[in-house]
Write a protein that holds these residues in place. Sequence first.
Motif, short mmCIF file in Angstrom:
data_model
loop_
_atom_site.label_atom_id
_atom_site.label_comp_id
_atom_site.label_asym_id
_atom_site.label_seq_id
_atom_site.Cartn_x
_atom_site.Cartn_y
_atom_site.Cartn_z
N ILE A 1 10.58 6.84 8.14
CA ILE A 1 10.89 6.17 6.88
C ILE A 1 10.02 6.72 5.75
O ILE A 1 10.49 6.98 4.64
N LEU A 2 8.72 6.92 6.04
CA LEU A 2 7.81 7.47 5.03
C LEU A 2 8.23 8.88 4.61
O LEU A 2 8.22 9.22 3.42
N ILE A 3 8.60 9.70 5.57
CA ILE A 3 9.02 11.08 5.27
C ILE A 3 10.20 11.07 4.31
O ILE A 3 10.23 11.80 3.32
N GLU A 4 11.18 10.21 4.59
CA GLU A 4 12.37 10.16 3.75
C GLU A 4 12.08 9.48 2.41
O GLU A 4 12.59 9.89 1.37
N HIS A 5 11.27 8.45 2.43
CA HIS A 5 10.94 7.71 1.21
C HIS A 5 10.24 8.62 0.20
O HIS A 5 10.57 8.64 -0.98
N PHE A 6 9.26 9.40 0.68
CA PHE A 6 8.49 10.27 -0.20
C PHE A 6 9.06 11.68 -0.28
O PHE A 6 8.52 12.53 -0.99
N GLU A 7 10.15 11.92 0.44
CA GLU A 7 10.75 13.26 0.51
C GLU A 7 9.72 14.30 0.95
O GLU A 7 9.70 15.44 0.50
N ARG B 1 0.83 -1.22 0.00
CA ARG B 1 0.00 0.00 0.00
C ARG B 1 0.86 1.26 0.00
O ARG B 1 0.49 2.29 -0.56
N PHE B 2 2.03 1.18 0.64
CA PHE B 2 2.92 2.33 0.71
C PHE B 2 4.00 2.28 -0.38
O PHE B 2 4.87 3.14 -0.43
N GLY B 3 3.94 1.27 -1.22
CA GLY B 3 4.89 1.17 -2.33
C GLY B 3 6.25 0.64 -1.94
O GLY B 3 7.23 0.85 -2.66
#
Length: 401
Positions: free
Chosen positions: A291-297, A178-180
Amino acid sequence: MSKQMEVEKRNHRKLGHDLELFMSVEEAPGMPIFLPNGMLLRNELEKYWKDKHFKAGYQEIKTPILMKQEVWEQSGHWDHYHDSMYFSEWDQQNYAIKPMSCPGAIFVYNSKRRSYRALPMRFAELGLVHRPELSGSLSGLLRVRSFTQDDAHLFVRKDQVEAEIVKILELIDEFYSRFGFQYKVELSTRPEDYMGSEQIWEHAEKTLESVLNKKGLEYAINPGDGAFYGPKIDFHILDALGRSWQCGTIQLDFLMPEKFDCHYIDEDNNHCRPIMIHRAIYGSVERFMAILIEHFEGEFPIWLSPIQVKILPIADAHLEFAVKIKSQLESEGIRVEVDNRVEKIGLKIRDAQMKKIPYMLVVGDQEVNNNSISVRHRIEGNSGEWKIDAFLNKIGDEIYE
């Protein structure tokens, strides 16, 4: 751009500050403070988690963060996890702040007589835990002293173990997809400091191996990194830069049900011992957010974006119309703000872009006269004039998808 520059650009501490998601203070080291935008993001993660667990047959519980010392002696944490716990004394009684939620789930299970027909029982908890990490190792949301573990504890019969682990594997895959995220799997085996017999450990490890092999999952062996009460399957998600982060875990435990005398009544009216499965998917909400913040910038999918729409009136004369649109969007569940500052529209657009807002709606004389909005996407740019209902249908479809 070099990889180091890319890493710095995605640094969740900097983005957390710029996007006003969270903050840290010297007065509470390792215990992050979540700002309104951060809580909007966090609440979406927890809402998604709760919805998926309800549909998967879990019951949500909440257990105390402070318990008497005897509880942790009984569980084995006192002997095997003592250095990773906070302690307190009150009324001549020693207490420990929980580093994990297992004993609380056991108390819920033991609160009444259980039949074999009631198993499996699946208890899920967003449990606040504390661990005294060294000050030099603290890092934003990635390594903290206070965090929320998305725990679940399943009590199952022996004949249900493999089927339940398969269901957990499928649930974890659904979450990460879901989060890729792609992910890697590790089987962590008996550590040097362990409870129970070698025979129990060998049986537990072979059970986990069997499930992974039957599912056809590739996995590596991580010798000696199991929990002190059982072996585990660990999940390492891969972010946009290919970095690996350990998040989810499935732990098989034959020992704690014995230590706390858990049992159920079988079809012949005999007392039988359940097997306990510990598992987490996010690992911790805080770490997963980092992790989400860094993954999606910081450019989150629209369903996760703290603010989904920013309305930008060109002048004060258009503010009343902007507020009217805001009410319409909010009534449809859209997270929206109005930029009511007395600033040039170019600056308002630039600021909304810097805050990584998915949609900007510009309103001026033409929009007021036509009862419309000028729509601008943070990546695709200007898409022209829209009727409000048409835009609502578009953004609603995007959030749903």
